[in-house]
Design an enzyme around this catalytic site. Structure first.
Site, PDB file in Angstrom:
ATOM      1  N   HIS A 246      -8.421  -4.866  -1.313  1.00  0.00           N
ATOM      2  CA  HIS A 246      -7.129  -4.326  -0.910  1.00  0.00           C
ATOM      3  C   HIS A 246      -6.382  -5.276   0.033  1.00  0.00           C
ATOM      4  O   HIS A 246      -6.901  -5.665   1.069  1.00  0.00           O
ATOM      5  CB  HIS A 246      -7.377  -2.991  -0.199  1.00  0.00           C
ATOM      6  CG  HIS A 246      -6.148  -2.152  -0.010  1.00  0.00           C
ATOM      7  ND1 HIS A 246      -5.361  -1.727  -1.057  1.00  0.00           N
ATOM      8  CD2 HIS A 246      -5.574  -1.660   1.104  1.00  0.00           C
ATOM      9  CE1 HIS A 246      -4.362  -0.996  -0.581  1.00  0.00           C
ATOM     10  NE2 HIS A 246      -4.463  -0.941   0.727  1.00  0.00           N
TER      11      HIS A 246
ATOM     12  N   ASP B 198     -10.297  -3.606  -5.253  1.00  0.00           N
ATOM     13  CA  ASP B 198      -9.835  -2.701  -4.204  1.00  0.00           C
ATOM     14  C   ASP B 198     -10.837  -1.565  -4.006  1.00  0.00           C
ATOM     15  O   ASP B 198     -11.085  -0.784  -4.924  1.00  0.00           O
ATOM     16  CB  ASP B 198      -8.467  -2.126  -4.606  1.00  0.00           C
ATOM     17  CG  ASP B 198      -7.717  -1.505  -3.441  1.00  0.00           C
ATOM     18  OD1 ASP B 198      -8.386  -0.941  -2.545  1.00  0.00           O
ATOM     19  OD2 ASP B 198      -6.485  -1.591  -3.413  1.00  0.00           O
TER      20      ASP B 198
ATOM     21  N   SER C  23       0.827  -1.194   0.000  1.00  0.00           N
ATOM     22  CA  SER C  23       0.000   0.000   0.000  1.00  0.00           C
ATOM     23  C   SER C  23       0.876   1.265   0.000  1.00  0.00           C
ATOM     24  O   SER C  23       1.761   1.370  -0.833  1.00  0.00           O
ATOM     25  CB  SER C  23      -0.971  -0.082   1.176  1.00  0.00           C
ATOM     26  OG  SER C  23      -2.076   0.751   0.975  1.00  0.00           O
TER      27      SER C  23
END
Ligand SMILES: *[C@@H]1O[C@H](CO)[C@@H](O)[C@H](O)[C@H]1NC(C)=O
Ligand SMILES: *[C@@H]1O[C@H](CO)[C@@H](O)[C@H](O)[C@H]1NC(C)=O
Ligand SMILES: *[C@@H]1O[C@H](CO)[C@@H](O)[C@H](O)[C@H]1NC(C)=O
Ligand SMILES: *[C@@H]1O[C@H](CO)[C@@H](O)[C@H](O)[C@H]1NC(C)=O
Length: 380
Positions: A344, A289, A167
């Site tokens: 995600h 995501d 991330s």
């Protein structure tokens, strides 16, 4: 902080305590659980705890347990010794997270004897590290990380290192390559997972209303403009916030992303040189995501949220005019766009091991060319 304040503080509820101990907005930092824990500590330990989570504490590197570490002598002069792997975690995470250790274990299973190194924050509690993922000046954090990696005995003697960024850790790891690639341990393969290379258009919602660190971050944002120096030097996600509808302000004020993406008129040629010197830059996007808005940011694509149109990297000036070396890297077969099915950061062990097998390992290994569509989903 003075000891005599403690009896008063200790009688306050935890939420208020966090305000009193940390009067400035940026230090809503301690997690409620950690504060409760702190309250049970003897006074001297308590002061240590507070110091550990204090905002001036710079971020530090910790490395994984010795089971993952080979002695430095073994690392040198060995052709099949896998390169060390450095991991930068995401927002709200901390290096002592079990999940990160599991990732390190998977790397070790894939390439036995790999030295793994997790970038984490200092302190007796994991909350200091978690806090640094929300609060701080990214340029300063990155500078600290560059020096810390450069001082590690194993990393500094390895022929190169491989790197993972989860991330936001993905764009920070890329920033490491661009800014410090000339002198700190050199990255061979960089894999980023669900990163925000082209920024975010919206901030992440907090998972819980009692997550004081996250709530504090959002409160800080609401209390002033995202483009103020105050916010840009303190709130980490603000430093990769990118609003195409307010592009001039972004260019004028972004503390991190506009710089490492070389979006301003004056470009830093070193950034492009360092990215082009990677062997592999692998950008993994999660196809469902909903945390990163827009998710295509993970592939450097630009999304117009009004018209919902997506401009892929290769149609954008950052690639066409090669502002940061991505085109040069692509032309030598070093840029891979991958997608994984799911939300995600939802990956399977199987996917991770396949990626580690493909991109990590011994120094002298050969890499395959760009991935084929039959193997990984490629279309935007
Ligand atoms: C470009 O970036 C490098 C690495 O961070 C830095 O040393 C250099 O001063 C920068 N050059 C300019 C012109 O800003
Ligand atoms: C962040 O830190 C760098 C390095 O100390 C500094 O040059 C920059 O001005 C800081 N950013 C802001 C918005 O204050
Ligand atoms: C951005 O900076 C330039 C140059 O300082 C200035 O002329 C312009 O008005 C600024 N834009 C905004 C939206 O503040
Ligand atoms: C986004 O799309 C809308 C509608 O097509 C358009 O009016 C707007 O100018 C676009 N924004 C940008 C930044 O290109």
């Amino acid at each position: 902080m003075q000891l005599r304040q403690l009896p008063v503080l200790l009688s306050l509820p935890v939420a208020i305590l966090s305000f009193v101990v940390f009067p400035e907005a940026e230090v809503f930092q301690a997690h409620a659980e950690d504060l409760s824990l702190a309250l049970t500590l003897p006074v001297t330990k308590y002061v240590e705890f507070i110091e550990a989570v204090s905002p001036d504490q710079s971020i530090q590197i910790t490395r994984l347990s010795p089971t993952h570490v080979r002695a430095a002598e073994d690392v040198e002069d060995s052709d099949d010794q896998p390169l060390p792997v450095v991991i930068w975690h995401g927002l709200g995470d901390s290096a002592d997270n079990k999940g990160l250790k599991e990732v390190a274990e998977l790397i070790d299973e894939t390439h036995p004897g790999t030295y793994t190194y997790i970038i984490s924050a200092v302190g007796s509690a994991g909350s200091a590290d978690r806090q640094a993922s929300f609060f701080g000046n990214v340029t300063e954090q990155l500078d600290y990380v560059c020096h810390a990696l450069a001082e590690d005995n194993i990393l500094k003697t390895a022929p190169a290192i491989d790197a993972i960024g989860f991330s936001q850790g993905g764009q920070f790891m890329r920033g490491y390559v661009e800014r410090c690639g000339g002198w700190a341990p050199k990255v061979r393969s960089l894999i980023t997972f669900g990163s925000q290379h082209n920024g975010i258009a919206e901030f992440q919602k907090c998972k819980s209303s009692t997550d004081w660190v996250c709530q504090g971050a959002n409160a800080l944002l609401k209390s002033s403009t995202v483009w103020s120096d105050f916010v840009q030097s303190r709130l980490v996600p603000a430093q990769y916030y990118r609003d195409t509808g307010d592009y001039e302000n972004y260019l004028n004020h972004s503390n991190f992303l506009a710089d490492i993406n070389n979006e301003r008129k004056v470009k830093n040629a070193t950034y492009a040189k360092n990215i082009a010197a990677l062997e592999k830059f692998v950008m993994v996007v999660f196809d469902k995501d909903r945390t990163v808005i827009p998710k295509e940011s993970g592939w450097f694509a630009e999304v117009n949220l009004t018209s919902d149109s997506v401009t892929p990297l290769k149609d954008r000036p950052i690639y066409k005019e090669d502002w940061i070396g991505l085109r040069k890297l692509d032309e030598k077969g070093g840029l891979d766009f991958l997608s994984l099915a799911g939300e995600h950061m939802h990956f399977s062990e199987k996917d991770l091991k396949a990626l580690f097998g493909r991109y990590f390992g011994p120094a002298g290994r050969k890499f395959e060319g760009p991935v084929g569509e039959e193997e990984w989903k490629l279309e935007l």
